[in-house]
Design a protein around this motif. Structure first.
Motif, PDB file in Angstrom:
ATOM      1  N   ARG A  49       9.980 -46.120  13.036  1.00 37.28           N
ATOM      2  CA  ARG A  49      10.654 -45.008  12.353  1.00 37.28           C
ATOM      3  C   ARG A  49      10.295 -43.692  13.030  1.00 37.28           C
ATOM      4  O   ARG A  49       9.267 -43.581  13.695  1.00 37.28           O
ATOM      5  N   ALA A  50      11.142 -42.689  12.844  1.00 39.49           N
ATOM      6  CA  ALA A  50      10.878 -41.363  13.414  1.00 39.49           C
ATOM      7  C   ALA A  50       9.566 -40.820  12.843  1.00 39.49           C
ATOM      8  O   ALA A  50       9.383 -40.770  11.629  1.00 39.49           O
ATOM      9  N   ALA A  51       8.654 -40.432  13.734  1.00 38.13           N
ATOM     10  CA  ALA A  51       7.415 -39.767  13.317  1.00 38.13           C
ATOM     11  C   ALA A  51       7.527 -38.266  13.567  1.00 38.13           C
ATOM     12  O   ALA A  51       7.090 -37.459  12.757  1.00 38.13           O
ATOM     13  N   VAL A  52       8.130 -37.895  14.697  1.00 33.74           N
ATOM     14  CA  VAL A  52       8.372 -36.491  15.034  1.00 33.74           C
ATOM     15  C   VAL A  52       9.794 -36.388  15.558  1.00 33.74           C
ATOM     16  O   VAL A  52      10.219 -37.199  16.385  1.00 33.74           O
ATOM     17  N   ALA A  53      10.535 -35.406  15.060  1.00 38.89           N
ATOM     18  CA  ALA A  53      11.924 -35.235  15.498  1.00 38.89           C
ATOM     19  C   ALA A  53      12.287 -33.768  15.503  1.00 38.89           C
ATOM     20  O   ALA A  53      11.838 -32.998  14.650  1.00 38.89           O
ATOM     21  N   ASP A  54      13.086 -33.375  16.493  1.00 39.54           N
ATOM     22  CA  ASP A  54      13.705 -32.059  16.498  1.00 39.54           C
ATOM     23  C   ASP A  54      15.011 -32.186  15.725  1.00 39.54           C
ATOM     24  O   ASP A  54      15.780 -33.132  15.945  1.00 39.54           O
ATOM     25  N   THR A  55      15.253 -31.233  14.816  1.00 38.16           N
ATOM     26  CA  THR A  55      16.469 -31.284  14.010  1.00 38.16           C
ATOM     27  C   THR A  55      17.200 -29.958  14.065  1.00 38.16           C
ATOM     28  O   THR A  55      16.604 -28.912  14.319  1.00 38.16           O
ATOM     29  N   LYS A  56      18.491 -30.025  13.811  1.00 39.28           N
ATOM     30  CA  LYS A  56      19.318 -28.837  13.667  1.00 39.28           C
ATOM     31  C   LYS A  56      20.073 -28.994  12.361  1.00 39.28           C
ATOM     32  O   LYS A  56      20.727 -30.015  12.134  1.00 39.28           O
ATOM     33  N   SER A  57      19.938 -27.998  11.478  1.00 41.55           N
ATOM     34  CA  SER A  57      20.551 -28.063  10.151  1.00 41.55           C
ATOM     35  C   SER A  57      21.441 -26.860   9.913  1.00 41.55           C
ATOM     36  O   SER A  57      21.196 -25.783  10.452  1.00 41.55           O
ATOM     37  N   ASP A  58      22.447 -27.059   9.077  1.00 38.00           N
ATOM     38  CA  ASP A  58      23.325 -25.982   8.651  1.00 38.00           C
ATOM     39  C   ASP A  58      22.750 -25.401   7.360  1.00 38.00           C
ATOM     40  O   ASP A  58      22.764 -26.046   6.326  1.00 38.00           O
ATOM     41  N   ALA A  59      22.201 -24.192   7.444  1.00 41.14           N
ATOM     42  CA  ALA A  59      21.637 -23.526   6.266  1.00 41.14           C
ATOM     43  C   ALA A  59      22.635 -22.547   5.657  1.00 41.14           C
ATOM     44  O   ALA A  59      22.274 -21.591   5.000  1.00 41.14           O
ATOM     45  N   LYS A  60      23.887 -22.769   5.909  1.00 41.55           N
ATOM     46  CA  LYS A  60      25.020 -22.002   5.386  1.00 41.55           C
ATOM     47  C   LYS A  60      25.154 -20.625   6.040  1.00 41.55           C
ATOM     48  O   LYS A  60      26.222 -20.260   6.452  1.00 41.55           O
ATOM     49  N   VAL A  61      24.077 -19.861   6.134  1.00 40.91           N
ATOM     50  CA  VAL A  61      24.156 -18.536   6.750  1.00 40.91           C
ATOM     51  C   VAL A  61      23.762 -18.574   8.225  1.00 40.91           C
ATOM     52  O   VAL A  61      23.982 -17.612   8.949  1.00 40.91           O
ATOM     53  N   LYS A  62      23.168 -19.692   8.674  1.00 43.77           N
ATOM     54  CA  LYS A  62      22.681 -19.808  10.046  1.00 43.77           C
ATOM     55  C   LYS A  62      22.335 -21.265  10.312  1.00 43.77           C
ATOM     56  O   LYS A  62      21.921 -21.975   9.407  1.00 43.77           O
ATOM     57  N   HIS A  63      22.492 -21.723  11.559  1.00 45.35           N
ATOM     58  CA  HIS A  63      21.974 -23.031  11.944  1.00 45.35           C
ATOM     59  C   HIS A  63      20.483 -22.869  12.188  1.00 45.35           C
ATOM     60  O   HIS A  63      20.053 -21.920  12.851  1.00 45.35           O
ATOM     61  N   VAL A  64      19.682 -23.795  11.666  1.00 45.88           N
ATOM     62  CA  VAL A  64      18.229 -23.709  11.729  1.00 45.88           C
ATOM     63  C   VAL A  64      17.701 -24.896  12.519  1.00 45.88           C
ATOM     64  O   VAL A  64      18.040 -26.048  12.234  1.00 45.88           O
ATOM     65  N   THR A  65      16.858 -24.620  13.510  1.00 51.23           N
ATOM     66  CA  THR A  65      16.249 -25.647  14.338  1.00 51.23           C
ATOM     67  C   THR A  65      14.788 -25.807  13.937  1.00 51.23           C
ATOM     68  O   THR A  65      14.079 -24.806  13.787  1.00 51.23           O
ATOM     69  N   THR A  66      14.340 -27.054  13.744  1.00 51.24           N
ATOM     70  CA  THR A  66      12.961 -27.321  13.357  1.00 51.24           C
ATOM     71  C   THR A  66      12.449 -28.567  14.056  1.00 51.24           C
ATOM     72  O   THR A  66      13.225 -29.459  14.412  1.00 51.24           O
ATOM     73  N   ARG A  67      11.136 -28.631  14.250  1.00 49.68           N
ATOM     74  CA  ARG A  67      10.476 -29.868  14.665  1.00 49.68           C
ATOM     75  C   ARG A  67       9.717 -30.352  13.438  1.00 49.68           C
ATOM     76  O   ARG A  67       8.878 -29.636  12.894  1.00 49.68           O
ATOM     77  N   LEU A  68      10.052 -31.566  12.994  1.00 50.42           N
ATOM     78  CA  LEU A  68       9.492 -32.107  11.765  1.00 50.42           C
ATOM     79  C   LEU A  68       8.609 -33.308  12.047  1.00 50.42           C
ATOM     80  O   LEU A  68       8.912 -34.114  12.937  1.00 50.42           O
TER      81      LEU A  68
END
Length: 149
Positions: A49-68
């Motif tokens: 399973r994913a232990a660490v992943a870079d993600t891109k999410s739509d936060a409605k006012v801006k796309h947000v990039t995170t490493r989770l």
């Protein structure tokens, strides 16, 4: 601007293990989660399973990039925390409860500190719209996907 936090709970007509397996398949979550646009798995745990992943999410006012970083408590919970990204801090979770008779109660939660810059975009009623947008799409997406199969 403080933290954005909330939790959304849905009852699902599917067994807990099916719900867990869908929620734990982080790489394919953009197909059903709604706000999650892209996932790049960087590390996997012993179960694949994913232990660490870079993600891109739509936060409605801006796309947000995170490493989770993800942790799993099969079949009852999944947690993730931001290691780095566009927001100051982020913690999220799935909590799954077996209701018997192949029914599951799933709760999706987020605590996000957007930080100063993004926080300026999230004032007043926009904050509530963003919170509802982020929480609703994931919980409803899991319900729809689990009940289809």
């Amino acid at each position: 601007m403080g933290k954005i936090h909330g939790e959304r709970t849905v009852d699902i007509e599917a067994p807990i293990q099916r719900c867990f397996d869908i929620a734990a398949d982080i790489q394919n979550a953009p197909a059903w989660q709604g706000t999650l646009l892209d996932v790049d798995v960087l590390e996997r745990d012993g179960a694949g399973r994913a232990a660490v992943a870079d993600t891109k999410s739509d936060a409605k006012v801006k796309h947000v990039t995170t490493r989770l970083r993800f942790t799993y408590e099969e079949p009852g919970a999944i947690h993730w925390v931001q290691e780095k990204g566009d927001v100051k801090s982020l913690h999220g979770w799935w909590r799954l409860e077996d209701l018997g008779n192949d029914q599951t109660r799933a709760s999706y939660g987020l605590e996000v500190d957007p930080g100063r810059v993004l926080g300026l975009l999230l004032r007043g009623p926009v904050e509530h719209q963003v919170r509802d947008f982020l929480l609703g799409k994931a919980a409803e997406g899991l319900k729809r996907t689990a009940e289809e199969g």
